[in-house]
Design an enzyme around this catalytic site. Structure first.
Site, PDB file in Angstrom:
ATOM      1  N   SER A  80       0.817  -1.211   0.000  1.00 43.55           N
ATOM      2  CA  SER A  80       0.000   0.000   0.000  1.00 43.55           C
ATOM      3  C   SER A  80       0.860   1.274   0.000  1.00 43.55           C
ATOM      4  CB  SER A  80      -0.900  -0.019   1.238  1.00 43.55           C
ATOM      5  OG  SER A  80      -1.457   1.256   1.460  1.00 43.55           O
ATOM      6  N   ASN A  81       0.631   2.124  -0.985  1.00 41.91           N
ATOM      7  CA  ASN A  81       1.289   3.439  -0.996  1.00 41.91           C
ATOM      8  C   ASN A  81       0.763   4.304   0.140  1.00 41.91           C
ATOM      9  OD1 ASN A  81       2.868   3.238  -3.497  1.00 41.91           O
ATOM     10  ND2 ASN A  81       0.860   3.117  -4.504  1.00 41.91           N
TER      11      ASN A  81
END
Ligand SMILES: *Cc1c(COP(=O)(O)O)cnc(C)c1O
Length: 341
Positions: A80-81
């Site tokens: 996840s960014n």
């Protein structure tokens, strides 16, 4: 055009490097025979803190600090960014960060996950079935555990996509308004990826509030159009109620173009990888396989199939994702034995 309404922003802290550049892609636009493509470089909102999430976190973390919280809890995929940005922001402002990740630990943490650990976040993993079924309960349980040890935790939902985080892209539209005025054009269309919905929701509201006059489009890289329409309508309602905004949100269209998800979230087909290589080599713009590569591939395909017929200027929002690209570098093949001149 009407004068933009005055917009009363809620609590905000400054995290992103703003304004980000708005650049024309002239070689690529010529190659495809127009329209003129522009890219809003939100991949340049920071270095390790790059991408769209930091714009949303300015408001989510602003709210957490206003509520005097000492811990941030959030969730997402292993790469996840958003979680990576939250981990780094937490370290920057002195809040503990706990990430609830969907999936199993990588033996050797790569890309975003590596940065989560580097920034000192606490990470717990959940098997995808459990994560899908119980995400909200999991987050509440973790918050309650912190409460029992005297800590006050603030839950930031997936992607910081709620009525708070979406302010980040309302603010981005204020910026776009000034960009376009300076560069002397009016955008016909604005295109972004939709993964959790906050970027699209904010752009739709901001486009209306700042009278940009564009049509806002998104390409889904997860779920489907019906899912995002429902999610964003619900967030519009919460936004309207919480912030008492006069805007007629029900009249605003939510445009999600399906057909580019491929094998699923995070999985890019050869056509997407080819587009990533093309854009990198033609313009020096680095897209990612999970979000921006798929979306840009979709944008080029939609242009080719005349969806944007008659358009002169299209803005693509580059929402970042470089660490996800690096985590998937094994998907690309290069002939390293090709001779040099
Ligand atoms: C999260 C993300 C998106 C999608 O934005 P949402 O607001 O979650 O819909 C697009 N691009 C990148 C690189 C992202 O990390």
């Amino acid at each position: 055009m009407n004068a933009p309404m005055s917009v009363a922003f809620p609590a905000r802290i400054r995290l992103a490097q703003l304004p980000t550049p708005l650049q024309p892609l002239d070689r690529l636009s010529a190659e495809i025979g127009g329209p003129r493509l522009w890219v809003k470089r939100d991949d340049l909102t920071g270095s390790a803190l790059s991408g769209n999430k930091v714009r949303k976190l300015e408001f989510s973390v602003g709210e957490a600090l206003q509520q005097k919280c000492d811990t941030l809890i959030s969730c997402g995929g292993v790469q996840s960014n958003h979680c990576r940005a939250t981990a780094i922001v937490g370290a920057q402002v002195g809040l503990h960060v706990h990430l609830c990740l969907r999936g199993t630990p990588e033996e050797l943490p790569q890309g975003n996950l590596f940065l989560d650990y580097l920034a000192g976040a606490t990470v717990s993993y959940y098997e995808p079935g459990e994560y899908g079924a119980r995400r909200d309960e999991i987050l509440a349980e973790v918050r309650d555990r912190y409460a029992r040890s005297g800590q006050k935790a603030f839950i930031i939902p997936s992607g910081a996509s709620d009525e708070i985080g979406l302010w980040g892209y309302i603010a981005a539209c204020e910026e776009l308004k000034a960009d376009c005025a300076r560069l002397g054009f009016a955008p016909d269309h604005i295109v972004c990826a939709v993964g959790s919905g906050g970027t699209l929701a904010g752009l739709i509201l901001g486009n209306a509030l700042y009278d940009l006059g564009a049509t806002v489009w998104s390409i889904n890289v997860d779920e489907n159009a019906a899912y995002f329409e429902e999610k964003i309508r619900a967030d519009f309602e919460k936004w309207k109620t919480r912030y008492r905004q006069g805007l007629n949100v029900d009249a605003l269209p939510i445009n999600v173009i399906e057909g580019y998800l491929g094998a699923g979230y995070g999985q890019a087909g050869p056509e997407v990888l080819a587009t990533i290589r093309r854009v990198a080599a033609t313009e020096g713009i680095i897209l990612d396989p999970v979000y921006t590569g798929k979306t840009f591939h979709g944008l080029l395909n939609e242009i080719e199939h005349s969806r944007f017929r008659g358009a002169k200027n299209i803005i693509f929002i580059h929402t970042g994702g470089i660490f996800g690209l690096l985590a998937q570098h094994g998907e690309f093949e290069f002939d390293t034995r090709a001779s040099s001149a």
